[in-house]
Design a protein around this motif. Structure first.
Motif, PDB file in Angstrom:
ATOM      1  N   ASP A 195      48.804  29.297  37.408  1.00 28.09           N
ATOM      2  CA  ASP A 195      47.977  28.798  38.496  1.00 28.09           C
ATOM      3  C   ASP A 195      48.771  27.906  39.437  1.00 28.09           C
ATOM      4  OD1 ASP A 195      45.944  28.044  40.095  1.00 28.09           O
ATOM      5  OD2 ASP A 195      45.225  26.481  38.754  1.00 28.09           O
ATOM      6  N   LYS A 196      48.870  28.334  40.660  1.00 30.69           N
ATOM      7  CA  LYS A 196      49.545  27.499  41.645  1.00 30.69           C
ATOM      8  C   LYS A 196      48.550  26.997  42.681  1.00 30.69           C
ATOM      9  CE  LYS A 196      54.072  29.680  41.159  1.00 30.69           C
ATOM     10  NZ  LYS A 196      53.674  30.507  40.013  1.00 30.69           N
ATOM     11  N   THR A 197      47.264  27.312  42.438  1.00 30.28           N
ATOM     12  CA  THR A 197      46.253  26.890  43.405  1.00 30.28           C
ATOM     13  C   THR A 197      45.836  25.460  43.117  1.00 30.28           C
ATOM     14  OG1 THR A 197      44.464  27.641  42.014  1.00 30.28           O
ATOM     15  CG2 THR A 197      45.335  29.221  43.598  1.00 30.28           C
ATOM     16  N   LEU A 209      38.938  50.664  48.086  1.00 29.52           N
ATOM     17  CA  LEU A 209      40.001  49.743  47.669  1.00 29.52           C
ATOM     18  C   LEU A 209      39.761  48.299  48.142  1.00 29.52           C
ATOM     19  CD1 LEU A 209      43.057  52.087  48.262  1.00 29.52           C
ATOM     20  CD2 LEU A 209      42.025  51.460  46.079  1.00 29.52           C
ATOM     21  N   THR A 210      39.028  48.129  49.242  1.00 29.38           N
ATOM     22  CA  THR A 210      38.858  46.761  49.773  1.00 29.38           C
ATOM     23  C   THR A 210      37.495  46.146  49.468  1.00 29.38           C
ATOM     24  OG1 THR A 210      38.068  47.584  51.913  1.00 29.38           O
ATOM     25  CG2 THR A 210      40.440  47.196  51.706  1.00 29.38           C
ATOM     26  N   ALA A 211      36.556  46.945  48.980  1.00 32.94           N
ATOM     27  CA  ALA A 211      35.232  46.383  48.657  1.00 32.94           C
ATOM     28  C   ALA A 211      34.718  46.861  47.305  1.00 32.94           C
ATOM     29  CB  ALA A 211      34.222  46.746  49.742  1.00 32.94           C
ATOM     30  N   GLY A 212      34.743  48.158  47.073  1.00 36.57           N
ATOM     31  CA  GLY A 212      34.153  48.707  45.849  1.00 36.57           C
ATOM     32  C   GLY A 212      34.838  48.202  44.592  1.00 36.57           C
ATOM     33  N   ILE A 213      36.128  48.471  44.483  1.00 35.23           N
ATOM     34  CA  ILE A 213      36.858  48.063  43.275  1.00 35.23           C
ATOM     35  C   ILE A 213      36.969  46.536  43.187  1.00 35.23           C
ATOM     36  CG2 ILE A 213      39.131  48.183  42.160  1.00 35.23           C
ATOM     37  CD1 ILE A 213      39.152  51.172  42.851  1.00 35.23           C
ATOM     38  N   PRO A 214      37.225  45.799  44.289  1.00 30.71           N
ATOM     39  CA  PRO A 214      37.198  44.334  44.182  1.00 30.71           C
ATOM     40  C   PRO A 214      35.853  43.781  43.690  1.00 30.71           C
ATOM     41  CG  PRO A 214      38.317  44.961  46.191  1.00 30.71           C
ATOM     42  CD  PRO A 214      37.763  46.224  45.595  1.00 30.71           C
ATOM     43  N   LEU A 215      34.739  44.364  44.161  1.00 28.11           N
ATOM     44  CA  LEU A 215      33.429  43.896  43.682  1.00 28.11           C
ATOM     45  C   LEU A 215      33.225  44.222  42.198  1.00 28.11           C
ATOM     46  CD1 LEU A 215      31.023  44.700  46.648  1.00 28.11           C
ATOM     47  CD2 LEU A 215      31.344  42.478  45.582  1.00 28.11           C
ATOM     48  N   THR A 245      41.109  44.963  34.839  1.00 27.74           N
ATOM     49  CA  THR A 245      41.466  45.710  36.054  1.00 27.74           C
ATOM     50  C   THR A 245      41.828  47.162  35.718  1.00 27.74           C
ATOM     51  OG1 THR A 245      43.736  44.896  35.873  1.00 27.74           O
ATOM     52  CG2 THR A 245      42.259  43.699  37.356  1.00 27.74           C
ATOM     53  N   GLY A 246      42.537  47.366  34.610  1.00 23.17           N
ATOM     54  CA  GLY A 246      42.890  48.736  34.213  1.00 23.17           C
ATOM     55  C   GLY A 246      41.640  49.568  34.005  1.00 23.17           C
ATOM     56  N   ARG A 272      39.689  34.868  39.245  1.00 23.56           N
ATOM     57  CA  ARG A 272      40.937  35.638  39.376  1.00 23.56           C
ATOM     58  C   ARG A 272      41.886  35.283  38.232  1.00 23.56           C
ATOM     59  NH1 ARG A 272      45.920  35.069  42.512  1.00 23.56           N
ATOM     60  NH2 ARG A 272      45.160  33.180  43.509  1.00 23.56           N
ATOM     61  N   GLU A 273      41.955  34.006  37.917  1.00 26.01           N
ATOM     62  CA  GLU A 273      42.815  33.588  36.805  1.00 26.01           C
ATOM     63  C   GLU A 273      42.349  34.222  35.498  1.00 26.01           C
ATOM     64  OE1 GLU A 273      42.289  29.422  37.094  1.00 26.01           O
ATOM     65  OE2 GLU A 273      43.431  29.290  38.959  1.00 26.01           O
ATOM     66  N   HIS A 274      41.053  34.278  35.323  1.00 26.73           N
ATOM     67  CA  HIS A 274      40.524  34.879  34.089  1.00 26.73           C
ATOM     68  C   HIS A 274      40.902  36.355  34.014  1.00 26.73           C
ATOM     69  CE1 HIS A 274      37.923  35.768  30.728  1.00 26.73           C
ATOM     70  NE2 HIS A 274      37.482  36.810  31.406  1.00 26.73           N
ATOM     71  N   VAL A 275      40.703  37.065  35.109  1.00 24.48           N
ATOM     72  CA  VAL A 275      41.048  38.491  35.122  1.00 24.48           C
ATOM     73  C   VAL A 275      42.541  38.667  34.839  1.00 24.48           C
ATOM     74  CG1 VAL A 275      41.224  40.540  36.593  1.00 24.48           C
ATOM     75  CG2 VAL A 275      39.167  39.137  36.659  1.00 24.48           C
ATOM     76  N   ASN A 276      43.365  37.867  35.484  1.00 25.95           N
ATOM     77  CA  ASN A 276      44.817  38.013  35.335  1.00 25.95           C
ATOM     78  C   ASN A 276      45.301  37.644  33.929  1.00 25.95           C
ATOM     79  OD1 ASN A 276      45.125  38.961  37.894  1.00 25.95           O
ATOM     80  ND2 ASN A 276      45.711  36.996  38.793  1.00 25.95           N
ATOM     81  N   ALA A 277      44.532  36.805  33.243  1.00 26.68           N
ATOM     82  CA  ALA A 277      44.944  36.405  31.893  1.00 26.68           C
ATOM     83  C   ALA A 277      44.799  37.531  30.883  1.00 26.68           C
ATOM     84  CB  ALA A 277      44.113  35.206  31.448  1.00 26.68           C
ATOM     85  N   THR A 278      43.972  38.531  31.198  1.00 26.97           N
ATOM     86  CA  THR A 278      43.739  39.590  30.207  1.00 26.97           C
ATOM     87  C   THR A 278      44.056  40.989  30.725  1.00 26.97           C
ATOM     88  OG1 THR A 278      41.429  39.814  30.899  1.00 26.97           O
ATOM     89  CG2 THR A 278      41.862  38.285  29.098  1.00 26.97           C
ATOM     90  N   SER A 279      44.463  41.116  31.972  1.00 30.72           N
ATOM     91  CA  SER A 279      44.551  42.455  32.564  1.00 30.72           C
ATOM     92  C   SER A 279      45.978  42.931  32.811  1.00 30.72           C
ATOM     93  CB  SER A 279      43.783  42.471  33.888  1.00 30.72           C
ATOM     94  OG  SER A 279      42.431  42.225  33.659  1.00 30.72           O
ATOM     95  N   SER A 280      46.143  44.238  32.865  1.00 28.62           N
ATOM     96  CA  SER A 280      47.470  44.833  33.090  1.00 28.62           C
ATOM     97  C   SER A 280      47.858  44.778  34.569  1.00 28.62           C
ATOM     98  CB  SER A 280      47.474  46.284  32.606  1.00 28.62           C
ATOM     99  OG  SER A 280      46.499  47.036  33.298  1.00 28.62           O
ATOM    100  N   ILE A 281      46.898  44.927  35.456  1.00 25.49           N
ATOM    101  CA  ILE A 281      47.177  44.891  36.895  1.00 25.49           C
ATOM    102  C   ILE A 281      46.649  43.557  37.428  1.00 25.49           C
ATOM    103  CG2 ILE A 281      46.773  46.013  39.130  1.00 25.49           C
ATOM    104  CD1 ILE A 281      46.206  48.601  37.447  1.00 25.49           C
ATOM    105  N   ARG A 282      47.542  42.712  37.891  1.00 26.25           N
ATOM    106  CA  ARG A 282      47.144  41.362  38.295  1.00 26.25           C
ATOM    107  C   ARG A 282      46.543  41.355  39.703  1.00 26.25           C
ATOM    108  NH1 ARG A 282      49.161  37.447  35.142  1.00 26.25           N
ATOM    109  NH2 ARG A 282      49.271  35.941  36.822  1.00 26.25           N
ATOM    110  N   LEU A 283      45.571  40.491  39.878  1.00 25.62           N
ATOM    111  CA  LEU A 283      44.939  40.356  41.186  1.00 25.62           C
ATOM    112  C   LEU A 283      45.676  39.289  42.002  1.00 25.62           C
ATOM    113  CD1 LEU A 283      41.148  40.301  40.198  1.00 25.62           C
ATOM    114  CD2 LEU A 283      42.516  42.249  40.930  1.00 25.62           C
ATOM    115  N   GLY A 284      45.934  39.615  43.261  1.00 23.53           N
ATOM    116  CA  GLY A 284      46.557  38.648  44.157  1.00 23.53           C
ATOM    117  C   GLY A 284      45.495  37.933  44.975  1.00 23.53           C
ATOM    118  N   ARG A 285      45.970  37.134  45.940  1.00 21.99           N
ATOM    119  CA  ARG A 285      45.029  36.417  46.800  1.00 21.99           C
ATOM    120  C   ARG A 285      44.230  37.376  47.682  1.00 21.99           C
ATOM    121  NH1 ARG A 285      45.561  30.955  47.110  1.00 21.99           N
ATOM    122  NH2 ARG A 285      47.386  30.091  46.086  1.00 21.99           N
ATOM    123  N   SER A 286      44.786  38.584  47.889  1.00 15.48           N
ATOM    124  CA  SER A 286      44.056  39.562  48.718  1.00 15.48           C
ATOM    125  C   SER A 286      42.684  39.849  48.118  1.00 15.48           C
ATOM    126  CB  SER A 286      44.859  40.852  48.848  1.00 15.48           C
ATOM    127  OG  SER A 286      45.133  41.372  47.570  1.00 15.48           O
TER     128      SER A 286
END
Lengths: 559, 53
Positions: A532-534, A67-73, A269-270, A430-444
C-alpha cells in the motif's frame, strides 16, 4: 462494534451459530456465477441491441464497456462479498453502518425480479412442450396472447387464473425452493455443474442447426455488417454499457452474495475474468444463433431481416415459434431454444432468490432450511397470485421495465458513489483483491468504478427518467404505472430503510469480530503494509477482521 | 455475407472467446490454495457446520 463477551475473541468463539456455507472450490463458484450472469437477456436482448446499434461496429463499444465497466464492477462486488463475508446488507453494513440500507435495497430489487422472472421460465417450459406439436399453428402472436395467456382487454390486477401458466409456475417455484433449501454446495453448486454445461451444449447444437437454415448468412450479415458512422453517436455507447451492465448480474447483490461463500484465498480477478468473458462469449453465440434463425424467417417470408428483427418476449414467444413452425427439424430447434431459456432462467432465478435468503439468514441467524421457507413460500405465493392470470402480462411488463431502469440502475449508482466518494472504500477493496488475486488491480480500476461507471449509470438513469415522465410507459393507464411502476420503485427504497433499522439477532454474523480468521488477516495486513502506497482517506471498516484481529494493526496503518 | 461482416464476426469471436481462453489459462497457472480449516468445512459438503475453533 458491540459484541457479547463470549464472542469477543475469535479463538474463544463458542457460539452455536453455524459457520458460513462455502463453495467446494472456485470451479463451482465460477459455474454458479456464469449461471447467474447468463440469463434470458443474453439470449433475447443482446442480439437485437447489437443489431440496432451499428451491427459489427457495436462490438467496439461493447468490448470497451466490458473492460471498463462490466468486469471492474464484477471485481467490486467480489471484493465487497469476499472481504466482508455476507449478503448485501451484512457485507455493506460491515463496510459502513450507513450502507446497510443499500444492501436491503438490493435485496428488495431481487424480490421484485424473482416474482416475475419465474413466470417467464414457466412460459418457456410450456413452449418446450408446445414445440413438439407446434401448438401455435400459423399464428404465433395470436396463440401467445390469446389461447396461451388469455390476455384480458382490461388493464388491472385480476385473479382470473390461467391453468397452463399456473401449473408450470408452481413447478418452477417447487424446483427453485428445493434447490435452495439444499444449500450452497449441495443445491446451487450442483445445479450449476449440471445445468451450465448442458446449456452450452444445447445452445451450440441450436446455433449449428440455425447456421444450416436457408437465409442464415443473410441474418448474420445484418448482425455483423458494421455501420462505422454510428460510433460517433453517444446512444450506441450508452446501449453498450447498458447491455454489459444488465447482462453481468452486477450491482444488485448477486455477486456480493456468491463471493461471500468463496474460500479465503480465492483468486478473485482470475475468476472474474472467466465469468465476464464467458458471459459475453455466450451472448455472441446467442447473437449468431438468433440472427441465423431470423435470416431464415426473413427469407421464408420474402422480407428483409429488418422487418423480422425483434427482441425480448416478442423474439422468444412470437418470432421463434414462427421459425420453428417453418424450419426443417423445427421440433428440435424449439426444444433446444426453449430448453435453453429454461436452464438459463433457472440458474439466474436461483441466484436472485439466494440473495434474499442469505440476507434473511444473516440478519436472523436462522437455519438454511428455515430461511429458505420463510423467503421462498411468500415469494412463490405472491408470484403465483399476481402473474399467471389474464392480467399478468401488463403487470409483468411494467414491473420489469421499472425495476430495471429505476431499481437496478439507481441502486448501482448509489452504491458506487457511496463506496467511492462517500466511504472512500475503493483503495481498501483494491488492496483486498490484490492480496489474493493473480491479476492485480491498478489505480485505473478505481477510476473505472469511481469515474466511468457513475457517469454512465447517471446518464442512463436521467435519460430514462425524463423519457418515462414525458411519455409514460407503453400507453398504459397512469394509475397502473403509478402504482406498479413508480410506486414499486419508491416503496423499495422506503422498505430498505425500515429493514436497516430492525436490530440484528444477537446470534447473527454481524457480531463476529473475525471474518476471515486470524491467519489470512495477518497475511492480508502484511500484504497491505508492504504494497500500500496510498495515504488517502480510508473506509470505515468497523469490526472487520483487519481492524480487530491483528494487535496493533490500527497503529501500523495510520503511520 | 459481406467481407466486412465476416471480419467483424471473427474479431468479435476471437476477442471474447480468446479472452475466455486466456482467462482459463491464467487460472490453470494459479491453482487455488486451501487452508486446513476450510478443508474441514468443504469436507462437510460445504454445509453449515458448528465452529471448529
Amino acid at each position: 462494534m458491540s459484541t457479547s463477551g463470549k464472542l469477543r475473541h475469535p479463538l474463544l468463539n463458542v457460539s452455536a451459530r453455524p459457520q458460513r456455507e462455502m463453495w467446494s472450490g472456485r470451479k463451482v463458484f465460477i459455474l454458479a456465477a456464469i449461471g447467474s450472469a447468463v440469463g434470458l437477456g443474453n439470449i433475447w436482448r443482446f442480439p437485437y441491441v447489437a443489431y440496432e446499434n451499428g451491427g459489427g461496429a457495436f462490438m467496439i463499444p461493447y468490448l470497451i464497456a466490458l473492460l471498463t465497466a462490466g468486469i471492474p464492477l464484477l471485481f467490486l462486488d467480489y471484493a465487497v462479498g469476499h472481504r466482508f463475508r455476507g449478503s448485501p446488507p451484512l457485507a455493506l453494513r460491515r463496510l459502513h453502518p450507513k450502507a446497510e440500507a443499500i444492501g436491503w435495497w438490493q435485496v428488495g430489487i431481487c424480490f421484485v425480479i424473482a416474482v416475475y422472472y419465474a413466470v417467464i421460465i414457466a412460459w418457456a417450459g410450456m413452449y418446450v412442450i408446445f414445440s413438439f406439436t407446434t401448438a401455435w399453428g400459423d399464428d404465433a402472436a395470436g396463440f401467445f396472447t390469446g389461447e396461451f395467456l388469455q390476455v384480458s382487454d382490461q388493464v388491472n390486477v385480476g385473479f382470473d387464473f390461467v391453468p397452463s401458466v399456473l401449473i408450470p409456475l408452481i413447478l418452477v417455484w417447487g424446483v427453485v425452493i428445493t434447490i435452495l433449501a439444499l444449500g450452497v454446495q449441495k443445491g446451487i453448486a450442483r445445479t450449476a455443474v449440471v445445468f451450465i454445461p448442458l446449456l452450452l451444449i444445447m445452445f451450440i447444437i441450436l446455433v449449428v442447426q440455425a447456421l444450416f437454415l436457408e437465409g442464415a448468412w443473410t441474418g448474420l450479415d445484418a448482425l455483423f455488417t458494421p455501420d462505422w458512422t454510428r460510433l460517433g453517436d453517444s446512444s450506441i455507447w450508452v446501449a453498450a454499457y447498458g447491455q454489459i451492465f444488465f447482462s453481468l448480474s452486477v450491482g444488485f447483490g448477486i455477486m456480493i452474495t456468491y463471493s461471500s461463500y468463496l474460500r479465503r484465498k480465492t483468486d478473485l480477478t482470475g475468476s472474474g475474468f472467466v465469468v465476464g468473458f464467458a458471459n459475453s462469449g455466450f451472448e455472441i453465440l446467442a447473437g449468431i444463433g438468433v440472427f441465423a434463425a431470423l435470416g431464415f424467417m426473413a427469407a421464408a417470408s420474402g422480407v428483409g431481416v429488418d422487418e423480422v428483427a425483434v427482441s425480448g418476449i416478442g423474439l422468444a414467444f412470437i418470432a421463434f415459434p414462427t421459425i420453428i413452425a417453418q424450419a426443417p427439424a423445427g421440433v428440435l430447434l424449439g426444444v433446444l431454444f426453449f430448453g435453453s431459456l429454461v436452464f438459463a432462467g433457472l440458474t439466474s432465478l436461483i441466484s436472485i432468490v439466494e440473495v434474499i435468503i442469505a440476507a434473511v439468514q444473516d440478519k436472523s441467524s436462522w437455519s438454511r432450511a428455515r430461511s429458505t421457507l420463510v423467503v421462498g413460500i411468500p415469494l412463490a405465493l405472491i408470484s403465483i397470485l399476481l402473474f399467471p392470470t389474464t392480467t399478468g402480462l401488463n403487470l409483468l411488463d411494467v414491473t420489469d421495465a421499472f425495476v430495471n431502469s429505476f431499481g437496478i440502475v439507481a441502486v448501482a449508482l448509489v452504491a458506487v458513489v457511496a463506496m467511492s466518494a462517500g466511504f472512500s472504500a475503493l483503495p481498501r477493496l483494491r488492496e483486498h483483491v490484490n492480496a489474493t488475486s493473480s491479476i492485480r488491480l491498478g489505480r485505473s480500476w478505481q477510476i473505472f468504478i469511481g469515474g466511468v461507471t457513475p457517469v454512465v449509470l447517471g446518464y442512463i438513469l436521467i435519460d430514462t427518467l425524463t423519457t418515462r415522465i414525458s411519455e409514460g410507459y407503453g400507453g398504459l393507464p397512469g394509475w397502473f404505472v403509478g402504482i406498479f411502476g413508480w410506486g414499486m420503485v419508491i416503496a423499495l427504497v422506503l422498505i430498505a430503510y425500515l429493514l436497516s433499522k430492525i436490530p440484528w439477532s444477537h446470534r447473527s454474523a454481524i457480531h463476529d469480530e473475525n471474518i476471515h480468521g486470524p491467519i489470512l488477516d495477518a497475511e492480508l495486513d502484511a500484504n497491505i503494509a508492504t504494497t500500500d502506497k496510498t495515504t488517502g482517506d480510508r473506509a470505515v471498516l468497523p469490526g472487520t477482521a483487519a481492524s480487530a484481529s491483528v494487535p496493533g494493526d490500527g497503529e501500523r496503518r495510520s503511520q | 455475407m459481406s467481407a466486412a461482416a465476416i471480419v467483424m464476426m471473427i474479431i468479435a469471436l476471437l476477442a471474447v472467446w480468446g479472452g475466455l481462453g486466456l482467462a482459463l489459462l491464467n487460472l490453470k497457472w494459479h491453482p487455488e490454495a486451501i487452508d486446513d480449516e476450510e478443508a474441514d468445512v468443504v469436507a462437510q459438503g460445504g454445509e453449515s457446520v458448528p465452529p471448529l475453533r
